[in-house]
Structures are given as C-alpha cells and as structure tokens.
Design a protein around this motif. Structure first.
Motif, mmCIF file in Angstrom:
data_model
loop_
_atom_site.group_PDB
_atom_site.id
_atom_site.type_symbol
_atom_site.label_atom_id
_atom_site.label_comp_id
_atom_site.label_asym_id
_atom_site.label_seq_id
_atom_site.Cartn_x
_atom_site.Cartn_y
_atom_site.Cartn_z
ATOM 1 N N GLN A 144 -5.067 1.404 -8.749
ATOM 2 C CA GLN A 144 -4.393 2.674 -8.958
ATOM 3 C C GLN A 144 -5.588 3.490 -8.360
ATOM 4 O O GLN A 144 -6.290 3.917 -9.393
ATOM 5 N N GLN A 176 0.880 -1.353 0.010
ATOM 6 C CA GLN A 176 0.262 -0.004 0.165
ATOM 7 C C GLN A 176 0.767 1.138 -0.066
ATOM 8 O O GLN A 176 1.751 1.090 0.604
ATOM 9 N N SER A 177 0.872 2.169 -0.939
ATOM 10 C CA SER A 177 1.411 3.451 -1.164
ATOM 11 C C SER A 177 0.587 4.649 -1.064
ATOM 12 O O SER A 177 0.066 4.779 -2.344
ATOM 13 N N TRP A 178 0.191 5.532 -0.028
ATOM 14 C CA TRP A 178 -0.737 6.543 -0.168
ATOM 15 C C TRP A 178 -0.043 7.697 -0.984
ATOM 16 O O TRP A 178 -0.572 8.107 -1.956
ATOM 17 N N PRO A 179 1.134 7.808 -1.158
ATOM 18 C CA PRO A 179 1.632 8.733 -1.972
ATOM 19 C C PRO A 179 1.651 8.403 -3.423
ATOM 20 O O PRO A 179 1.648 9.183 -4.242
ATOM 21 N N GLN A 180 1.884 7.025 -3.702
ATOM 22 C CA GLN A 180 1.728 6.758 -4.994
ATOM 23 C C GLN A 180 0.210 6.254 -5.608
ATOM 24 O O GLN A 180 0.002 6.000 -6.723
ATOM 25 N N GLY A 181 -0.570 6.179 -4.621
ATOM 26 C CA GLY A 181 -2.011 6.077 -4.758
ATOM 27 C C GLY A 181 -2.043 4.550 -5.350
ATOM 28 O O GLY A 181 -3.103 4.364 -6.292
ATOM 29 N N ARG A 182 -1.435 3.661 -4.696
ATOM 30 C CA ARG A 182 -1.515 2.300 -5.102
ATOM 31 C C ARG A 182 -1.748 1.229 -3.950
ATOM 32 O O ARG A 182 -1.399 1.344 -2.918
ATOM 33 N N ARG A 232 -6.105 6.616 -7.251
ATOM 34 C CA ARG A 232 -6.373 7.925 -7.807
ATOM 35 C C ARG A 232 -6.896 8.052 -9.333
ATOM 36 O O ARG A 232 -7.709 8.717 -9.777
#
Length: 94
Positions: A48, A25-31, A50
């Motif tokens: 993805q 999970q990566s909030w900065p990457q939106g993934r 976003r």
C-alpha cells in the motif's frame, strides 16, 4: 586472537538474487501486489504505497526479505507493471 579487518569481512558477504513478479497494480487504490522468490523461499506481497505499508506472507523467512523488498519497491514503483518480472540483489545468503 586475531580479528578480521573490515575489508575481509565485507568480502565474505554473499549476495542472493531476488526475483519479483508484479501480479496486480492499482494507482487509484494505491496498491501493488506480487510474488518474490529468493533461494528456496517464496512470498506474496501487497504494498500500500500511499500508506507506506508492506505486507509479506508467509511469515517463514519474512524478516530476511522485508527490508530489501521495501527498498526495491520504493525505488522502482513507477517502473513496475503487472506481468513484469524484475530482480534485485539481497546482500545476504538466503
């Protein structure tokens, strides 16, 4: 010829439990990435969020899980954590 009424048809619909494991999970990457299993099928996915794009591999059985998985992810995204195990119901027999 007799046709079943709506209530009889709906009572024959079977459900399958899909099990989801979040692996990344990566909030900065939106993934969000993970694995989903239902019946004898297993897939890996990347969402993805976003862009609203969901990728599911392999292609075998993908059409069966794509829409239910998408609804689950959209409904639960803020609650999902890496390493977490989750489940949802697919209104079909897989």
């Amino acid at each position: 010829m007799l046709t079943p009424n709506f209530d009889e048809s709906m009572s024959r619909v079977t459900n399958t439990t899909a099990h989801v494991r979040i692996t990344h999970q990566s909030w900065p990457q939106g993934r969000i990435a993970g694995e989903v299993r239902a019946s004898d099928y297993a897939w890996e996915f990347q969402w993805q969020f976003r862009q609203g794009q969901l990728q599911v591999q392999p292609s075998l059985g993908r059409a069966l899980i794509l829409e239910p998985l998408s609804r689950f992810l959209e409904r639960s995204d803020y609650q999902l954590e890496p390493g977490g195990d989750y489940e949802f119901t697919v209104r079909a027999k897989l």
